[in-house]
Design a protein around this motif. Structure first.
Motif, short mmCIF file in Angstrom:
data_model
loop_
_atom_site.label_atom_id
_atom_site.label_comp_id
_atom_site.label_asym_id
_atom_site.label_seq_id
_atom_site.Cartn_x
_atom_site.Cartn_y
_atom_site.Cartn_z
N ASP A 77 3.55 20.05 -7.77
CA ASP A 77 2.72 19.26 -8.68
C ASP A 77 2.52 20.01 -10.00
N LYS A 127 6.31 16.16 -9.24
CA LYS A 127 5.62 15.26 -8.33
C LYS A 127 6.48 14.06 -7.94
N TYR A 178 9.21 16.86 -3.26
CA TYR A 178 7.79 16.55 -3.12
C TYR A 178 7.57 15.54 -1.99
#
Length: 276
Positions: free
Chosen positions: A192, A197, A202
């Motif tokens: 992040d 993200k 992720y």
């Protein structure tokens, strides 16, 4: 190296081994030396990690240079958290599921069993919790809010009591298996912070966190409470404070785990929805 130098080296080596065996790892001193060792390792790791992450992160993560000072401190702090999690998870899995220390076929009460290795592992963990709790207080609330303070305080008291008294170490290590999820949580923060993200990494990490949390922080806690129920006659042999810790601390942590798990489910659902 000539023979005299070899003899001198061997003499120094024997003296060092004797010092470690007779003093640092003597049974009465193991709790204290392991705590000091845990604090020392965490502090040394912090400074080493700070230099190492600056070197690696500036090369591989362009966004690292744009992080704020407190974000860089958290970046390094989470690296130490990951190292501790790997260590204590390995110790916990070995002692709970692989060693014979807590097996049912032994005559001694399961709630009163301990060893030099199990006590040493808990001491390292106490040292880590002291350092990390100090960091949380120092930078509060940047490194974590009240829920982190509650989690660390309960963990510190329970682990320290189990280490010093030798009581309930099996259940302490069962709870510490939950540290299995920490590397994934930290990796999520790193991705992040690095602006990844929306990456595939992720998403995969989120799925891994979901299953790891389900097993280590939900199902294993249920198994632990069931184990306490089956061996409650042995739990009653512990001191009153130890009995309260065996029941109350895991119960509080279990409630917190369920609350965090609901957030994990919502976050994973949200991420999957965006990708459809």
């Amino acid at each position: 190296m000539n023979s005299d130098e070899m003899l001198a080296f061997k003499s120094y080596q024997n003296q060092a081994e004797l010092f470690v065996k007779e003093y640092l790892l003597a049974d009465p001193l193991i709790p204290y030396t392991s705590i000091v060792g845990g604090i020392f390792i965490c502090k040394m790791l912090f400074f080493q990690v700070y230099d190492l992450t600056q070197l690696i992160s500036t090369v591989y993560f362009k966004s690292y240079s744009s992080l704020s000072k407190i974000q860089r401190i958290e970046w390094n702090n989470r690296a130490i958290s990951t190292v501790h999690a790997i260590f204590i998870t390995t110790m916990s899995l070995y002692l709970v599921f692989c060693s014979n220390l807590y097996s049912d076929d032994q005559s001694a009460e399961i709630t009163l069993r301990s060893s030099a290795l199990s006590t040493f592992g808990l001491g390292i963990s106490v040292g880590y919790f002291i350092v990390d709790l100090g960091m949380i207080f120092w930078f509060y609330p940047s490194l974590g809010g009240y829920e982190y303070v509650i989690h660390h305080l309960f963990s510190l008291v329970a682990v320290a009591y189990s280490m010093m008294s030798g009581e309930g170490q099996l259940y302490t290590y069962m709870v510490l298996v939950s540290e299995t999820t920490t590397p994934g949580i930290n990796l999520r923060w790193y991705l992040d912070a690095a602006g990844m993200k929306r990456s595939r990494a992720y998403l995969i990490n989120g799925v891994v966190i979901f299953f790891a949390w389900l097993v280590a922080r939900i199902l294993l806690f249920i198994y632990m409470f069931y184990h306490v129920y089956l061996h409650y006659d042995q739990v009653k042999l512990m001191h009153t404070f130890g009995q309260l810790l065996v029941v109350f601390v895991p119960l509080v942590l279990a409630i917190m785990n369920l609350a965090w798990f609901s957030k994990i489910i919502k976050g994973l659902r949200k991420t999957l929805t965006k990708r459809q």
